[in-house]
Design an enzyme around this catalytic site. Structure first.
Site, short mmCIF file in Angstrom:
data_model
loop_
_atom_site.label_atom_id
_atom_site.label_comp_id
_atom_site.label_asym_id
_atom_site.label_seq_id
_atom_site.Cartn_x
_atom_site.Cartn_y
_atom_site.Cartn_z
N THR A 7 0.84 -1.19 0.00
CA THR A 7 0.00 0.00 0.00
C THR A 7 0.88 1.24 0.00
O THR A 7 2.06 1.16 0.35
CB THR A 7 -0.91 0.04 1.25
OG1 THR A 7 -1.85 1.10 1.13
CG2 THR A 7 -0.11 0.27 2.52
N ASN A 8 0.30 2.36 -0.38
CA ASN A 8 0.97 3.64 -0.17
C ASN A 8 0.08 4.55 0.66
O ASN A 8 0.29 5.75 0.74
CB ASN A 8 1.31 4.32 -1.51
CG ASN A 8 2.62 3.78 -2.07
OD1 ASN A 8 3.56 3.50 -1.33
ND2 ASN A 8 2.67 3.61 -3.38
N ASN A 9 -0.93 3.94 1.30
CA ASN A 9 -1.85 4.69 2.14
C ASN A 9 -1.21 4.87 3.53
O ASN A 9 -1.07 3.93 4.30
CB ASN A 9 -3.16 3.88 2.22
CG ASN A 9 -4.20 4.54 3.08
OD1 ASN A 9 -3.89 5.17 4.08
ND2 ASN A 9 -5.46 4.37 2.69
N HIS A 11 -2.22 6.31 6.20
CA HIS A 11 -3.09 6.04 7.34
C HIS A 11 -3.09 4.55 7.68
O HIS A 11 -2.97 4.16 8.84
CB HIS A 11 -4.51 6.51 6.96
CG HIS A 11 -5.54 6.18 7.98
ND1 HIS A 11 -5.79 7.00 9.06
CD2 HIS A 11 -6.38 5.12 8.11
CE1 HIS A 11 -6.74 6.45 9.80
NE2 HIS A 11 -7.12 5.32 9.23
N LYS A 12 -3.17 3.71 6.64
CA LYS A 12 -3.16 2.26 6.88
C LYS A 12 -1.82 1.81 7.45
O LYS A 12 -1.75 0.95 8.32
CB LYS A 12 -3.39 1.51 5.56
CG LYS A 12 -4.83 1.50 5.08
CD LYS A 12 -4.94 0.55 3.91
CE LYS A 12 -6.28 0.58 3.25
NZ LYS A 12 -6.33 -0.29 2.07
N ASP A 68 -7.65 -6.11 1.14
CA ASP A 68 -8.73 -5.60 0.30
C ASP A 68 -9.99 -5.58 1.16
O ASP A 68 -10.24 -6.52 1.92
CB ASP A 68 -8.93 -6.48 -0.94
CG ASP A 68 -9.60 -5.70 -2.06
OD1 ASP A 68 -9.34 -4.50 -2.20
OD2 ASP A 68 -10.41 -6.30 -2.79
N LYS A 172 -13.46 3.23 16.38
CA LYS A 172 -13.42 2.51 15.10
C LYS A 172 -12.20 1.58 15.04
O LYS A 172 -12.32 0.42 14.64
CB LYS A 172 -13.40 3.51 13.93
CG LYS A 172 -13.49 2.79 12.60
CD LYS A 172 -13.41 3.71 11.41
CE LYS A 172 -13.21 2.89 10.16
NZ LYS A 172 -12.87 3.68 8.99
P1 IMP Z 1 -9.62 -0.70 0.29
O1 IMP Z 1 -9.58 -2.11 -0.22
O2 IMP Z 1 -9.11 -0.58 1.70
O3 IMP Z 1 -8.98 0.27 -0.64
O4 IMP Z 1 -11.15 -0.28 0.39
C1 IMP Z 1 -12.00 -0.22 -0.75
C2 IMP Z 1 -13.12 0.77 -0.52
O5 IMP Z 1 -13.95 0.32 0.57
C3 IMP Z 1 -12.66 2.16 -0.11
O6 IMP Z 1 -12.41 2.96 -1.23
C4 IMP Z 1 -13.84 2.67 0.69
O7 IMP Z 1 -14.84 3.18 -0.15
C5 IMP Z 1 -14.38 1.42 1.35
N1 IMP Z 1 -13.81 1.27 2.71
C6 IMP Z 1 -12.76 0.49 3.08
N2 IMP Z 1 -12.53 0.59 4.40
C7 IMP Z 1 -13.45 1.45 4.88
C8 IMP Z 1 -13.71 1.96 6.19
O8 IMP Z 1 -13.03 1.66 7.18
N3 IMP Z 1 -14.73 2.84 6.28
C9 IMP Z 1 -15.50 3.21 5.23
N4 IMP Z 1 -15.30 2.77 3.99
C10 IMP Z 1 -14.28 1.90 3.81
#
Ligand code: IMP
Length: 191
Positions: A7-9, A11-12, A68, A172
């Site tokens: 990831t490059n997020n 926060h994560k 994911d 959360k």
């Molecule tokens: P990702 O796989 O973590 O990138 O999540 C895919 C999508 O799910 C994100 O773009 C958000 O729209 C939604 N999502 C993932 N985690 C959360 C959360 O903790 N709260 C709200 N929406 C989330």
């Protein structure tokens, strides 16, 4: 032990470093010089998490994990699920548009049951291990709260009467899908 988190997020990354503790060096895609937007072409969360972790292991030979996440709504047969990030197809990663579409599709429907599910795919020395975290709840009638991201303003976790966006980060991060999946990953790595 050094592990790549695909990831490059930021926060994560911070969240995961906090849960995993100091025994692991967690590096991001940027840290290993990977700037590819790995295509998520599977039709399941499990498949997409695996595509990302395999890509890193096969191309860089490094132990790694990827995640994911999807929001699964019972009355919509599990939608938006794997399409959560781009549920509204007329926009790109637009949370407001995604939530508007969701509320529109559920209008008048008394079944508001939903869950967030996160799948983590870990590859250690070529072998894959998967972990799942899930939080059950419901979709509110309207948005509320300003914290968090994505669908947080419309998701009310079971046992609470406020949305994730109202409950805030501390609560959360204790009960979320991602926290639960990462805690399992941490327990496995710390064995
Ligand atoms: P990702 O796989 O973590 O990138 O999540 C895919 C999508 O799910 C994100 O773009 C958000 O729209 C939604 N999502 C993932 N985690 C959360 C959360 O903790 N709260 C709200 N929406 C989330």
């Amino acid at each position: 032990m050094k592990i790549v988190f695909a990831t490059n997020n930021g926060h994560k990354l911070t969240e995961i470093k906090e849960i995993l503790g100091g025994d692991f060096e967690i590096v991001s895609l940027k840290d290993i010089g990977c700037d590819v937007d790995i295509p998520e072409t599977a039709d399941t969360l499990e498949g997409n998490a695996r595509i990302k972790s395999r890509y890193i292991y096969d191309n860089y030979g490094l132990n790694c994990f990827a995640d994911d996440t999807g929001l699964e709504v019972e009355a919509l047969n599990g939608e938006p699920g794997v399409h959560s990030a781009r549920y509204d197809e007329t926009t790109d990663h637009d949370s407001e548009a995604n939530m508007a579409k969701l509320l529109r599709k559920l209008a008048g429907n008394p079944n508001r049951k939903a869950c967030f599910r996160t799948v983590v795919s870990l590859i250690i020395d070529g072998t894959e291990h998967q972990f799942e975290g899930r939080v059950d709840g419901s979709i509110a009638m309207e948005k509320s709260g300003s914290e968090g991201f994505g669908y947080d303003p419309v998701f009310v976790p079971e046992g609470y009467d406020k949305s994730f966006a109202e409950l805030g980060e501390e609560i959360k991060n204790r009960i979320s899908h991602r926290a639960r999946a990462v805690k399992q990953l941490a327990a496995f790595l710390n064995q």
